[in-house]
Design an enzyme around this catalytic site. Sequence first.
Site, PDB file in Angstrom:
ATOM      1  N   PHE A 258      12.379  35.794  16.145  1.00  0.00           N
ATOM      2  CA  PHE A 258      11.710  37.095  16.200  1.00  0.00           C
ATOM      3  C   PHE A 258      10.259  36.955  16.633  1.00  0.00           C
ATOM      4  O   PHE A 258       9.658  35.883  16.577  1.00  0.00           O
ATOM      5  CB  PHE A 258      11.754  37.784  14.823  1.00  0.00           C
ATOM      6  N   LEU A 259       9.704  38.091  17.034  1.00  0.00           N
ATOM      7  CA  LEU A 259       8.262  38.312  17.115  1.00  0.00           C
ATOM      8  C   LEU A 259       7.945  39.350  16.049  1.00  0.00           C
ATOM      9  O   LEU A 259       8.665  40.340  15.913  1.00  0.00           O
ATOM     10  CB  LEU A 259       7.853  38.873  18.475  1.00  0.00           C
TER      11      LEU A 259
ATOM     12  N   HIS B 275      10.081  23.133  12.094  1.00  0.00           N
ATOM     13  CA  HIS B 275      10.849  22.931  10.858  1.00  0.00           C
ATOM     14  C   HIS B 275      12.259  22.394  11.094  1.00  0.00           C
ATOM     15  O   HIS B 275      13.074  22.403  10.181  1.00  0.00           O
ATOM     16  CB  HIS B 275      10.868  24.192   9.976  1.00  0.00           C
TER      17      HIS B 275
ATOM     18  N   SER C 262      12.519  37.220   5.450  1.00  0.00           N
ATOM     19  CA  SER C 262      13.578  37.863   6.210  1.00  0.00           C
ATOM     20  C   SER C 262      13.016  39.134   6.824  1.00  0.00           C
ATOM     21  O   SER C 262      11.973  39.648   6.408  1.00  0.00           O
ATOM     22  CB  SER C 262      14.751  38.198   5.288  1.00  0.00           C
ATOM     23  N   MET C 263      13.688  39.626   7.833  1.00  0.00           N
ATOM     24  CA  MET C 263      13.226  40.822   8.529  1.00  0.00           C
ATOM     25  C   MET C 263      12.979  41.965   7.531  1.00  0.00           C
ATOM     26  O   MET C 263      13.850  42.308   6.730  1.00  0.00           O
ATOM     27  CB  MET C 263      14.294  41.233   9.532  1.00  0.00           C
TER      28      MET C 263
ATOM     29  N   SER D  27       5.934  37.730   4.691  1.00  0.00           N
ATOM     30  CA  SER D  27       5.815  36.327   5.090  1.00  0.00           C
ATOM     31  C   SER D  27       4.590  35.763   4.396  1.00  0.00           C
ATOM     32  O   SER D  27       3.726  36.517   3.925  1.00  0.00           O
ATOM     33  CB  SER D  27       5.670  36.196   6.608  1.00  0.00           C
TER      34      SER D  27
ATOM     35  N   HIS E  85      10.591  26.412   4.485  1.00  0.00           N
ATOM     36  CA  HIS E  85      10.371  26.937   5.835  1.00  0.00           C
ATOM     37  C   HIS E  85      10.658  28.422   5.963  1.00  0.00           C
ATOM     38  O   HIS E  85      10.442  29.003   7.022  1.00  0.00           O
ATOM     39  CB  HIS E  85      11.222  26.167   6.843  1.00  0.00           C
TER      40      HIS E  85
END
Length: 483
Positions: A207-208, A331, A382-383, A387, A406
């Site tokens: 993802f971005l 990672h 997770s989306m 983070s 990670h």
Amino acid sequence: MIQLQSFTRISDYEWEIPRTFRQDMRVPVRVFASRRLLENALGDKSIEQAVNAATLPGLVGRVVVMPDVHQGYGFPIGGVAATRYPEGVISPGGIGYDINCGVRLLATTLEVGEAEPYFKDLIRALDEYCPSGVGAEGGMRLSEAELDQACREGARWAQKRGMASEQDLRRTEEGGCLDGADPTKVSKRAKERGRSQLGTLGAGNHFLEVGIVEQVFDAHAAGAMGLLEGCLTLSIHCGSRGFGHQICTDYVQELQGAVNRYGIRLPDRELVCAPLDSPEGQAYLAAMRAAANYAFLNRQLLAHQARLAFEAVLAGKVANWHLHQVYDIAHNIGKIETHEIDGQRVKVCVHRKGATRAFGPGAPGLPEEYARVGQPVLVPGSMGTASWVLVGTEESMMRSFGSSCHGAGRVLSRNAAKRSVRGEQLQRELEADGILLRAGSMAGLAEEAPSAYKDVDEVVETVCGAGIARKVARLRPLLVVKG
């Protein structure tokens, strides 16, 4: 069968399966987890895989398991193992199929309120400038000779072409290039897959993500990284695309014969390996490094393209939109490092699969600005969930081969997630929470639903409670581009 009673409790966040648990184990297995996360891990074969990994020739210290652990190919995802160099073995399963899958974090001094009116334009631009999806091709198609050069130079290849700054390279693990890469050890098929995929995101969990620095926990470390509360960040999560996957596939097949030639007995054929000083082991190491350099370059090109997207949308409208690099870490990788084991400095090959390097203050190889605070550790959630930015510690150097978690770690397979979640409904829920989303498909979106992952906050609490990382900042997602 491995049960909770099989473990010796070291602390609230640390557990061990002793070497005596099974006759063929060469080292113990140390698990960093809360009791709840450990019980969850017993629901798949990840801990059994860690015990199997503990039988490999040449292992030193212990096999280390992170709290985001889940079942993988041979080794668990979230596993760390070190073999003595050069007589120990190297195992492709201990590094993973997506060689040097990793995370790059960039940051701005742009406050969210200033940028918010342009979010819809920004997510469209990011999606346009950074191609994503299975088999996606980028804006450049390299000749085989150009690809070979890129695999030797890594992110330096981009710098020579004006697509990377000196700071970008300095704030990338290994400066964005592993020495010893040899493209002649890479198959024609891998090269054909890799020639057109540089500068692309891929699919799956890649993802971005544009986020906001929601909370700072360590002002000194955050200051060194240029992380400011209320300001925008950009995370890039991807790896070596079909190039690295093909290299792993090729060598998993190649090394099946090496196991027999060198008389290596394995409890699971997915642990296929070869001695590091053998021709087969040296060939895989050289090819793996080529894939790692490809991935460092891929993330560098994506960072360059993302900067162009920010410029196209925000230049002339807001100040401070420029993206500076915080750090880039791998990672899924094998690295030759020196660690203290039983009071002695030992040169080893550290296999990190679904685990990130987490070197503490003063460790070699860190840029000057991070030498006192420790290496940034990037932990994407997770989306739709938070983070984290952490730093490595002196404890991580002593207890986990300088490694940490990670990410959040899966609890549902992709198929199980698709059965339990509808992509369209998930998109509506995320947008109701203020998260704009661009996804290649609704099925792919469902595979990456937050419910398919562990609680990233609990994972982070575990590694920090165990002392192998320290909190710096929590990031909240605002815009997400998924392959």
